[in-house]
Scaffold this motif. Structure first.
Motif, PDB file in Angstrom:
ATOM      1  N   UNK A   5       0.834  -1.201   0.000  1.00  0.00           N
ATOM      2  CA  UNK A   5       0.000   0.000   0.000  1.00  0.00           C
ATOM      3  C   UNK A   5       0.871   1.255   0.000  1.00  0.00           C
ATOM      4  N   UNK A   6       1.956   1.232   0.782  1.00  0.00           N
ATOM      5  CA  UNK A   6       2.835   2.399   0.799  1.00  0.00           C
ATOM      6  C   UNK A   6       3.485   2.620  -0.567  1.00  0.00           C
ATOM      7  N   UNK A   7       3.835   1.532  -1.253  1.00  0.00           N
ATOM      8  CA  UNK A   7       4.482   1.662  -2.558  1.00  0.00           C
ATOM      9  C   UNK A   7       3.584   2.334  -3.587  1.00  0.00           C
ATOM     10  N   UNK A   8       2.261   2.356  -3.343  1.00  0.00           N
ATOM     11  CA  UNK A   8       1.339   3.040  -4.256  1.00  0.00           C
ATOM     12  C   UNK A   8       1.436   4.554  -4.133  1.00  0.00           C
ATOM     13  N   UNK A   9       1.983   5.043  -3.018  1.00  0.00           N
ATOM     14  CA  UNK A   9       2.014   6.492  -2.766  1.00  0.00           C
ATOM     15  C   UNK A   9       3.400   6.963  -2.332  1.00  0.00           C
ATOM     16  N   UNK A  10       4.442   6.141  -2.534  1.00  0.00           N
ATOM     17  CA  UNK A  10       5.738   6.502  -1.972  1.00  0.00           C
ATOM     18  C   UNK A  10       6.402   7.675  -2.664  1.00  0.00           C
ATOM     19  N   UNK A  11       5.821   8.168  -3.756  1.00  0.00           N
ATOM     20  CA  UNK A  11       6.322   9.407  -4.357  1.00  0.00           C
ATOM     21  C   UNK A  11       5.654  10.634  -3.761  1.00  0.00           C
ATOM     22  N   UNK A  12       4.637  10.434  -2.927  1.00  0.00           N
ATOM     23  CA  UNK A  12       3.885  11.551  -2.343  1.00  0.00           C
ATOM     24  C   UNK A  12       4.272  11.826  -0.896  1.00  0.00           C
ATOM     25  N   UNK A  13       4.488  10.759  -0.106  1.00  0.00           N
ATOM     26  CA  UNK A  13       4.782  10.931   1.315  1.00  0.00           C
ATOM     27  C   UNK A  13       5.894   9.972   1.723  1.00  0.00           C
ATOM     28  N   UNK A  14       6.584  10.324   2.815  1.00  0.00           N
ATOM     29  CA  UNK A  14       7.604   9.440   3.368  1.00  0.00           C
ATOM     30  C   UNK A  14       6.938   8.280   4.100  1.00  0.00           C
ATOM     31  N   UNK A  15       7.706   7.215   4.371  1.00  0.00           N
ATOM     32  CA  UNK A  15       7.148   6.075   5.099  1.00  0.00           C
ATOM     33  C   UNK A  15       6.716   6.493   6.505  1.00  0.00           C
ATOM     34  N   UNK A  16       7.482   7.371   7.133  1.00  0.00           N
ATOM     35  CA  UNK A  16       7.114   7.835   8.469  1.00  0.00           C
ATOM     36  C   UNK A  16       5.783   8.571   8.444  1.00  0.00           C
ATOM     37  N   UNK A  17       5.584   9.436   7.434  1.00  0.00           N
ATOM     38  CA  UNK A  17       4.320  10.170   7.327  1.00  0.00           C
ATOM     39  C   UNK A  17       3.177   9.216   7.022  1.00  0.00           C
ATOM     40  N   UNK A  18       3.425   8.192   6.184  1.00  0.00           N
ATOM     41  CA  UNK A  18       2.396   7.209   5.858  1.00  0.00           C
ATOM     42  C   UNK A  18       1.958   6.450   7.118  1.00  0.00           C
ATOM     43  N   UNK A  19       2.922   6.028   7.932  1.00  0.00           N
ATOM     44  CA  UNK A  19       2.586   5.331   9.182  1.00  0.00           C
ATOM     45  C   UNK A  19       1.809   6.241  10.128  1.00  0.00           C
ATOM     46  N   UNK A  32     -11.800   0.801  15.102  1.00  0.00           N
ATOM     47  CA  UNK A  32     -12.563  -0.276  14.477  1.00  0.00           C
ATOM     48  C   UNK A  32     -11.912  -0.768  13.189  1.00  0.00           C
ATOM     49  N   UNK A  33     -10.923  -0.029  12.664  1.00  0.00           N
ATOM     50  CA  UNK A  33     -10.219  -0.429  11.448  1.00  0.00           C
ATOM     51  C   UNK A  33      -8.854  -0.986  11.812  1.00  0.00           C
ATOM     52  N   UNK A  34      -8.494  -2.129  11.190  1.00  0.00           N
ATOM     53  CA  UNK A  34      -7.158  -2.656  11.432  1.00  0.00           C
ATOM     54  C   UNK A  34      -6.142  -1.914  10.560  1.00  0.00           C
ATOM     55  N   UNK A  35      -4.874  -2.286  10.656  1.00  0.00           N
ATOM     56  CA  UNK A  35      -3.815  -1.562   9.948  1.00  0.00           C
ATOM     57  C   UNK A  35      -3.993  -1.617   8.439  1.00  0.00           C
ATOM     58  N   UNK A  36      -4.390  -2.794   7.911  1.00  0.00           N
ATOM     59  CA  UNK A  36      -4.560  -2.938   6.467  1.00  0.00           C
ATOM     60  C   UNK A  36      -5.705  -2.085   5.956  1.00  0.00           C
ATOM     61  N   UNK A  37      -6.854  -2.120   6.661  1.00  0.00           N
ATOM     62  CA  UNK A  37      -8.003  -1.310   6.249  1.00  0.00           C
ATOM     63  C   UNK A  37      -7.669   0.175   6.310  1.00  0.00           C
ATOM     64  N   UNK A  38      -6.949   0.575   7.350  1.00  0.00           N
ATOM     65  CA  UNK A  38      -6.567   1.983   7.478  1.00  0.00           C
ATOM     66  C   UNK A  38      -5.624   2.396   6.362  1.00  0.00           C
ATOM     67  N   UNK A  39      -4.690   1.485   5.982  1.00  0.00           N
ATOM     68  CA  UNK A  39      -3.771   1.800   4.888  1.00  0.00           C
ATOM     69  C   UNK A  39      -4.527   2.002   3.585  1.00  0.00           C
TER      70      UNK A  39
END
Length: 429
Positions: A5-19, A32-39
């Protein structure tokens, strides 16, 4: 899975910002959302849940998109360099914005014939292959999405030489390249326009454009014209091309804002009706870029306008008229058709009522923009001269802005300045 999921947007935000955005999304959903759903929700908020095929030219590591299968190459056997046999097959998929090939190897290639059929619509997560027109699928599944597109695979036609009447819209700085024979050269890319619209320019003989600046009209003989990757035109200048400046400007078609079709590129003209401040964001390489939201209107409609990078930081005024070349239309988060101008487009402020001026002043780069400060006031200007440069600028004045036509840097003679100061002091006594 989150790394995909991060690789879909890694030109827009850093991994730290994505997390951080994932954690915020989980909190906003009341845990109520797990990590995958939130991503998934974060990717959607960033406009990257799915892109159109035309959008595959982006800079992210992975792409997620839908495509209708319109062609299958069959499974072909080949000899590897180590003498072993290999298998390769290709699916051509399309949407309303273009076509692209999915390349499969060995076991994946062998399984295609019994898995998919022509006219199936599939969801693809993949990355670029050796060619920008090839996608290496990492995940592929059938969907019930409906895509209306041409079911005929386009043949890759060789470039054709032709004569053109072009307007140079923008030019990048020359960059080096190495020819097949090992010799070096410089190429220049840019954007050009004619009565058929805009096109990407690739000039492999940089000397051809020596002394040529944006706004120049050219008569070109022996240019190569071909379809670009994912659609659009490319115009190529090489050693067989010849150019000469002309006075007549080609009429580039302008599309009314009320008739824009999403997922396509256009040239548009309109007036700024609202401006919001530019906002910084961190890219994956750790550098900071900028985005800015505006409202933009003509006689047919008012639409959102999004500017990126250097264009987002330009000083623009409400009420000014803009010409946007190769702007991209898409459906924004609000459901409106939105105009976005990225690095492949070009923005120009259109002068209103003007008068010829010759102004002497000092260039000041301030948070509000770039100014030419004089004893009588200041003007908005666009110049590459450094802060503090004393310059005489000739051009057209319109409102609070001067559109520069020529710059003459004033070099002060320290000895002459000292003599002038001494003379001034003597005059006081």
């Amino acid at each position: 899975m989150v790394r995909y999921h991060y690789a879909l947007v890694d030109d827009l935000v850093s991994r730290e910002e994505f997390d951080r955005l994932i954690e915020k999304k989980i909190n906003d959903c009341g845990n109520l959302a797990d990590e995958t759903a939130a991503a998934l929700l974060v990717v959607k908020d960033l406009g990257r849940s799915h892109v159109k095929i035309r959008g595959l030219r982006g800079k992210s590591s992975l792409f997620c998109f839908y495509g209708k299968i319109i062609g299958f190459s069959g499974v072909k056997e080949f000899d590897r360099s180590d003498g072993e046999k290999g298998l390769v097959s290709r699916l051509t998929v399309a949407d309303e914005t273009g076509q692209v090939e999915l390349v499969f190897w060995d076991e994946q290639a062998a399984a295609l014939e019994d898995t998919f059929e022509i006219a199936d619509v599939v969801e693809i997560i993949g990355r670029h292959g050796k060619s920008i027109r090839e996608i290496m699928p990492l995940n592929l599944r059938k969907t019930c999405v409906d895509i209306d597109c041409v079911m005929e695979v386009k043949e890759r036609k060789p470039p054709e030489r032709t004569d053109l009447h072009l307007l140079i819209i923008s030019l990048a700085e020359p960059r080096p390249f190495t020819r097949r024979d090992g010799t070096g050269g410089e190429m220049v890319s840019g954007l050009v326009g004619d009565t058929n619209g805009t096109a990407r320019l690739l000039c492999w003989e940089s000397a051809l454009l020596s002394g040529v600046s944006p706004g120049t009209s050219l008569s070109v003989t022996g240019a190569l014209v071909k379809e670009g990757d994912y659609g659009g035109r490319e115009v190529i200048f090489d050693e067989e091309s010849h150019i000469s400046p002309v006075n007549t400007i080609p009429a580039i078609p302008v599309t009314p804002l009320g008739t824009l079709v999403p997922e396509q590129s256009f040239t548009v003209r309109g007036t700024i009706t609202k401006i919001l401040p530019a906002k910084p964001f961190t890219k994956r390489d750790g550098t900071t870029s900028w985005v800015r939201n505006l409202r933009f209107s003509d006689e047919s409609a008012e639409v959102p306008l999004v500017l990126w990078d250097a264009d987002a930081k330009r000083t623009l005024l409400s009420g000014e008229t803009l010409m946007l070349y190769n702007a991209y239309a898409k459906i924004g988060r609000s459901g409106e058709t939105e105009v976005s101008l990225g690095r492949s487009g070009a923005l120009f402020v259109v002068p209103g009522q003007t008068e010829k001026v010759r102004i002497e002043g000092v260039v000041l780069h301030v948070p509000e923009g770039t100014l030419l400060a004089t004893s009588e006031g200041s003007w908005l200007v666009e110049t590459k001269l450094p802060h503090g440069t004393h310059v005489i600028m000739t051009g057209l004045a319109s409102g609070k802005r001067v559109f520069c036509e020529s710059e003459e840097v004033v070099n002060h003679d320290p000895k002459a300045m000292k003599n002038d100061i001494s003379a001034f002091i003597r005059s006081l006594s």
